[in-house]
Motif scaffolding. Structure first.
Motif, PDB file in Angstrom:
ATOM      1  N   GLN A   1       0.838  -1.168  -0.099  1.00 15.52           N
ATOM      2  CA  GLN A   1      -0.141   0.087  -0.215  1.00 15.52           C
ATOM      3  C   GLN A   1       0.846   1.442   0.093  1.00 15.52           C
ATOM      4  O   GLN A   1       0.518   2.397  -0.532  1.00 15.52           O
ATOM      5  CB  GLN A   1      -0.902   0.028   1.366  1.00 15.52           C
ATOM      6  CG  GLN A   1      -2.011  -0.995   1.178  1.00 15.52           C
ATOM      7  CD  GLN A   1      -2.947  -0.961   2.550  1.00 15.52           C
ATOM      8  OE1 GLN A   1      -2.332  -1.243   3.687  1.00 15.52           O
ATOM      9  NE2 GLN A   1      -4.165  -0.846   2.111  1.00 15.52           N
ATOM     10  N   GLU A   2       1.926   0.983   0.781  1.00 13.06           N
ATOM     11  CA  GLU A   2       2.997   2.327   0.821  1.00 13.06           C
ATOM     12  C   GLU A   2       3.678   2.553  -0.474  1.00 13.06           C
ATOM     13  O   GLU A   2       3.644   3.484  -1.157  1.00 13.06           O
ATOM     14  CB  GLU A   2       4.219   2.041   1.722  1.00 13.06           C
ATOM     15  CG  GLU A   2       5.038   2.828   1.855  1.00 13.06           C
ATOM     16  CD  GLU A   2       4.894   4.311   2.686  1.00 13.06           C
ATOM     17  OE1 GLU A   2       5.977   4.917   2.862  1.00 13.06           O
ATOM     18  OE2 GLU A   2       3.821   4.767   2.936  1.00 13.06           O
ATOM     19  N   VAL A   3       4.474   1.593  -0.925  1.00 10.62           N
ATOM     20  CA  VAL A   3       5.335   1.713  -2.050  1.00 10.62           C
ATOM     21  C   VAL A   3       4.787   1.603  -3.432  1.00 10.62           C
ATOM     22  O   VAL A   3       5.243   2.025  -4.478  1.00 10.62           O
ATOM     23  CB  VAL A   3       6.622   0.681  -2.040  1.00 10.62           C
ATOM     24  CG1 VAL A   3       7.244   0.544  -0.717  1.00 10.62           C
ATOM     25  CG2 VAL A   3       6.084  -0.919  -2.131  1.00 10.62           C
ATOM     26  N   LEU A   4       3.435   0.983  -3.465  1.00 10.28           N
ATOM     27  CA  LEU A   4       2.740   1.005  -4.728  1.00 10.28           C
ATOM     28  C   LEU A   4       1.673   2.072  -4.953  1.00 10.28           C
ATOM     29  O   LEU A   4       1.497   2.738  -5.691  1.00 10.28           O
ATOM     30  CB  LEU A   4       2.321  -0.441  -5.093  1.00 10.28           C
ATOM     31  CG  LEU A   4       3.272  -1.514  -5.370  1.00 10.28           C
ATOM     32  CD1 LEU A   4       2.777  -3.014  -5.440  1.00 10.28           C
ATOM     33  CD2 LEU A   4       4.010  -1.116  -6.725  1.00 10.28           C
ATOM     34  N   ASP A   5       0.630   1.917  -3.630  1.00 13.50           N
ATOM     35  CA  ASP A   5      -0.493   2.705  -3.848  1.00 13.50           C
ATOM     36  C   ASP A   5      -0.481   4.060  -3.819  1.00 13.50           C
ATOM     37  O   ASP A   5      -0.882   4.989  -4.052  1.00 13.50           O
ATOM     38  CB  ASP A   5      -1.641   1.946  -2.829  1.00 13.50           C
ATOM     39  CG  ASP A   5      -1.961   0.592  -3.347  1.00 13.50           C
ATOM     40  OD1 ASP A   5      -1.642   0.351  -4.390  1.00 13.50           O
ATOM     41  OD2 ASP A   5      -2.793  -0.121  -2.521  1.00 13.50           O
ATOM     42  N   PHE A   6       0.718   4.278  -2.767  1.00 18.53           N
ATOM     43  CA  PHE A   6       1.056   5.825  -2.315  1.00 18.53           C
ATOM     44  C   PHE A   6       2.353   6.307  -3.227  1.00 18.53           C
ATOM     45  O   PHE A   6       1.995   7.136  -3.751  1.00 18.53           O
ATOM     46  CB  PHE A   6       1.340   5.763  -0.746  1.00 18.53           C
ATOM     47  CG  PHE A   6       2.090   7.084  -0.418  1.00 18.53           C
ATOM     48  CD1 PHE A   6       1.118   8.326  -0.803  1.00 18.53           C
ATOM     49  CD2 PHE A   6       2.958   7.090   0.215  1.00 18.53           C
ATOM     50  CE1 PHE A   6       1.655   9.469  -0.379  1.00 18.53           C
ATOM     51  CE2 PHE A   6       3.493   8.584   0.835  1.00 18.53           C
ATOM     52  CZ  PHE A   6       2.747   9.757   0.448  1.00 18.53           C
ATOM     53  N   PHE A   7       3.291   5.506  -3.168  1.00 14.41           N
ATOM     54  CA  PHE A   7       4.487   6.035  -3.950  1.00 14.41           C
ATOM     55  C   PHE A   7       4.178   6.302  -5.348  1.00 14.41           C
ATOM     56  O   PHE A   7       4.595   7.271  -6.036  1.00 14.41           O
ATOM     57  CB  PHE A   7       5.775   5.251  -3.748  1.00 14.41           C
ATOM     58  CG  PHE A   7       6.399   5.116  -2.374  1.00 14.41           C
ATOM     59  CD1 PHE A   7       6.099   6.147  -1.594  1.00 14.41           C
ATOM     60  CD2 PHE A   7       7.531   4.494  -2.370  1.00 14.41           C
ATOM     61  CE1 PHE A   7       6.602   6.020  -0.364  1.00 14.41           C
ATOM     62  CE2 PHE A   7       8.251   4.452  -0.930  1.00 14.41           C
ATOM     63  CZ  PHE A   7       7.773   5.131  -0.287  1.00 14.41           C
TER      64      PHE A   7
ATOM     65  N   LYS B   1      12.051   3.021  -8.207  1.00 18.02           N
ATOM     66  CA  LYS B   1      12.886   1.951  -7.771  1.00 18.02           C
ATOM     67  C   LYS B   1      12.119   0.749  -7.034  1.00 18.02           C
ATOM     68  O   LYS B   1      11.152   1.022  -6.691  1.00 18.02           O
ATOM     69  CB  LYS B   1      13.635   2.727  -6.525  1.00 18.02           C
ATOM     70  CG  LYS B   1      14.482   1.668  -5.783  1.00 18.02           C
ATOM     71  CD  LYS B   1      15.360   2.287  -4.500  1.00 18.02           C
ATOM     72  CE  LYS B   1      15.949   1.433  -3.820  1.00 18.02           C
ATOM     73  NZ  LYS B   1      16.677   1.965  -2.793  1.00 18.02           N
ATOM     74  N   VAL B   2      12.461  -0.420  -7.517  1.00 19.00           N
ATOM     75  CA  VAL B   2      11.938  -1.668  -7.133  1.00 19.00           C
ATOM     76  C   VAL B   2      12.059  -1.815  -5.802  1.00 19.00           C
ATOM     77  O   VAL B   2      13.128  -1.847  -4.949  1.00 19.00           O
ATOM     78  CB  VAL B   2      12.679  -2.670  -7.974  1.00 19.00           C
ATOM     79  CG1 VAL B   2      11.826  -4.101  -7.379  1.00 19.00           C
ATOM     80  CG2 VAL B   2      12.078  -2.540  -9.391  1.00 19.00           C
ATOM     81  N   ARG B   3      10.919  -1.975  -5.023  1.00 19.27           N
ATOM     82  CA  ARG B   3      10.906  -2.341  -3.493  1.00 19.27           C
ATOM     83  C   ARG B   3      10.133  -3.344  -3.401  1.00 19.27           C
ATOM     84  O   ARG B   3       8.946  -3.287  -3.327  1.00 19.27           O
ATOM     85  CB  ARG B   3      10.458  -0.966  -2.753  1.00 19.27           C
ATOM     86  CG  ARG B   3      11.104   0.293  -2.741  1.00 19.27           C
ATOM     87  CD  ARG B   3      10.648   1.494  -2.260  1.00 19.27           C
ATOM     88  NE  ARG B   3      11.619   2.406  -1.978  1.00 19.27           N
ATOM     89  CZ  ARG B   3      11.963   3.538  -2.863  1.00 19.27           C
ATOM     90  NH1 ARG B   3      11.154   3.545  -3.887  1.00 19.27           N
ATOM     91  NH2 ARG B   3      12.674   4.514  -2.439  1.00 19.27           N
TER      92      ARG B   3
ATOM     93  N   PHE C   1       6.024  -2.841 -10.544  1.00 14.58           N
ATOM     94  CA  PHE C   1       7.357  -1.889 -10.853  1.00 14.58           C
ATOM     95  C   PHE C   1       7.736  -2.236 -12.323  1.00 14.58           C
ATOM     96  O   PHE C   1       8.453  -1.044 -12.732  1.00 14.58           O
ATOM     97  CB  PHE C   1       8.179  -2.611  -9.587  1.00 14.58           C
ATOM     98  CG  PHE C   1       8.170  -1.957  -8.304  1.00 14.58           C
ATOM     99  CD1 PHE C   1       8.109  -0.791  -8.157  1.00 14.58           C
ATOM    100  CD2 PHE C   1       7.815  -3.047  -7.240  1.00 14.58           C
ATOM    101  CE1 PHE C   1       8.051  -0.289  -6.786  1.00 14.58           C
ATOM    102  CE2 PHE C   1       7.653  -2.549  -6.097  1.00 14.58           C
ATOM    103  CZ  PHE C   1       7.821  -1.278  -5.852  1.00 14.58           C
ATOM    104  N   LYS C   2       7.820  -3.178 -12.846  1.00 11.35           N
ATOM    105  CA  LYS C   2       8.070  -3.445 -14.307  1.00 11.35           C
ATOM    106  C   LYS C   2       7.301  -2.687 -15.260  1.00 11.35           C
ATOM    107  O   LYS C   2       8.053  -2.065 -16.166  1.00 11.35           O
ATOM    108  CB  LYS C   2       8.119  -4.864 -14.599  1.00 11.35           C
ATOM    109  CG  LYS C   2       8.532  -5.201 -16.135  1.00 11.35           C
ATOM    110  CD  LYS C   2       8.493  -6.743 -16.357  1.00 11.35           C
ATOM    111  CE  LYS C   2       8.934  -7.064 -17.728  1.00 11.35           C
ATOM    112  NZ  LYS C   2       8.687  -8.365 -18.189  1.00 11.35           N
ATOM    113  N   GLN C   3       6.050  -2.458 -15.077  1.00 11.65           N
ATOM    114  CA  GLN C   3       5.328  -1.702 -16.006  1.00 11.65           C
ATOM    115  C   GLN C   3       5.543  -0.272 -15.702  1.00 11.65           C
ATOM    116  O   GLN C   3       5.359   0.596 -16.569  1.00 11.65           O
ATOM    117  CB  GLN C   3       3.784  -1.815 -15.819  1.00 11.65           C
ATOM    118  CG  GLN C   3       3.472  -3.386 -16.169  1.00 11.65           C
ATOM    119  CD  GLN C   3       1.785  -3.629 -16.220  1.00 11.65           C
ATOM    120  OE1 GLN C   3       1.196  -2.661 -15.617  1.00 11.65           O
ATOM    121  NE2 GLN C   3       1.441  -5.054 -16.606  1.00 11.65           N
ATOM    122  N   GLY C   4       5.858   0.130 -14.268  1.00 11.46           N
ATOM    123  CA  GLY C   4       5.733   1.572 -14.103  1.00 11.46           C
ATOM    124  C   GLY C   4       4.232   2.201 -14.146  1.00 11.46           C
ATOM    125  O   GLY C   4       3.259   1.327 -14.240  1.00 11.46           O
TER     126      GLY C   4
END
Length: 323
Positions: free
Chosen positions: A197-203, A279-281, A314-317
């Motif tokens: 939720q942090e690194v995908l949905d928010f970042f 950045k991939v996290r 992350f791959k798609q952006g």
């Protein structure tokens, strides 16, 4: 000195920590937003590097870390420039590590070494090699105080998780071989979900992507036109905003005016204006079971699926259309 935190509660801290907290480099972090450009388009996205740094220190203390590791935790982000990781987009640092490159220079040019010397600590011994502080930092996808605090702090502040669930998670942590581990698959699954939720949905929220992109454009142009210098980035966020606003450069001012809370964007994979890859996290907590450590993904199909989905995202952006 007693210090209170809305995640961890109240603690009494040692004099050296009190002096470090009061130092100019730490106080500057009150004016550095952890979300970089995000606060310019959403005033609710306003967690600061100061809150996070104190939080990391307190989490290490709560987990039984040494005073030296608490010091390292408190100071680990002290070299973050204005707008945090936006500078990495300005300078094309894919590893998002510019603040690490300048870390020792920032420390040496501050009062921090003298404060530590006063209490018989050598700043190089504590701060030159963070890899020895196994609670503070661990390579992804393991848990560490830095990764855990920014996830819990942001997601609680932005209404995604409750203090009750956070406390259940914190109570599940144990330290084995110097590392943060969990004891239940349920808590591991909860944290993996919260982390994404942090690194995908928010970042990677399209509004956040827009803000990073537009502010990076503005800052890059400001550097090119000498409205700003790299040294200026060691000021606070709003000082740089004011410096750009007060310039006579029409292009810089025009870009800056495009950063405001009324911006409208949407995800659009075909007619997009911005395509950004972060950045991939990834996260895969260790679980302590039967006197040994196992990865959560080896025990949970849900964690395995969340990690596979995250890799693909992350791959798609993110593809963003400005409305």
């Amino acid at each position: 000195m007693f210090i209170s935190d809305y995640i961890y509660g109240q603690f009494e801290i040692e004099d050296v920590l009190e002096e470090l907290i009061s130092s100019k480099p730490m106080q500057r972090l009150k004016g550095i937003h952890q979300g970089g450009a995000s606060y310019l388009v959403n005033s609710q996205w306003n967690v600061t590097r100061y809150e996070h740094s104190v939080g990391v220190m307190l989490l290490i203390k709560q987990l039984g870390g040494s005073l030296e590791e608490q010091i390292a935790g408190l100071l680990h982000d002290v070299s973050h420039t204005a707008f945090s990781h936006v500078i990495d987009f300005v300078l094309d640092h894919d590893a998002e590590d510019y603040h690490e490159e300048i870390f020792m220079d920032v420390l040496r040019n501050s009062e921090i070494p003298m404060i530590l010397k006063k209490y018989n600590y050598n700043y190089e011994h504590i701060l030159l090699n963070s890899s020895k502080w196994t609670l503070l930092e661990q390579p992804a996808p393991d848990l560490c105080a830095d990764r855990v605090d920014y996830t819990l702090r942001d997601m609680y502040k932005y209404g995604q998780v409750s203090l009750e669930d956070i406390q259940k998670f914190l109570n599940d942590i144990i330290i084995f071989q110097g590392k943060m581990c969990l004891q239940s698959i349920e808590r591991a699954e909860w944290f993996v979900k919260t982390y994404y939720q942090e690194v995908l949905d928010f970042f990677m929220d399209p509004l956040n992507i827009y803000a990073y992109h537009k502010l990076a454009q503005t800052l890059k142009l400001s550097l090119e036109k000498k409205v700003l210098t790299l040294t200026d980035f060691l000021k606070e966020d709003n000082e740089l905003i004011e410096q750009m606003r007060s310039s006579n450069d029409i292009q810089v001012q025009s870009l800056l005016k495009q950063l405001h809370p009324c911006v409208k964007v949407r995800v659009d994979h075909t007619e997009f204006d911005i395509h950004q890859k972060n950045k991939v996290r990834l996260i895969d907590p260790l679980l302590y079971m039967g006197n040994k450590l196992l990865k959560a993904s080896d025990l949970s199909e849900e964690v395995k699926k969340m990690n596979a989905d995250a890799k693909e995202k992350f791959k798609q952006g993110m593809f963003v259309k400005i409305l």
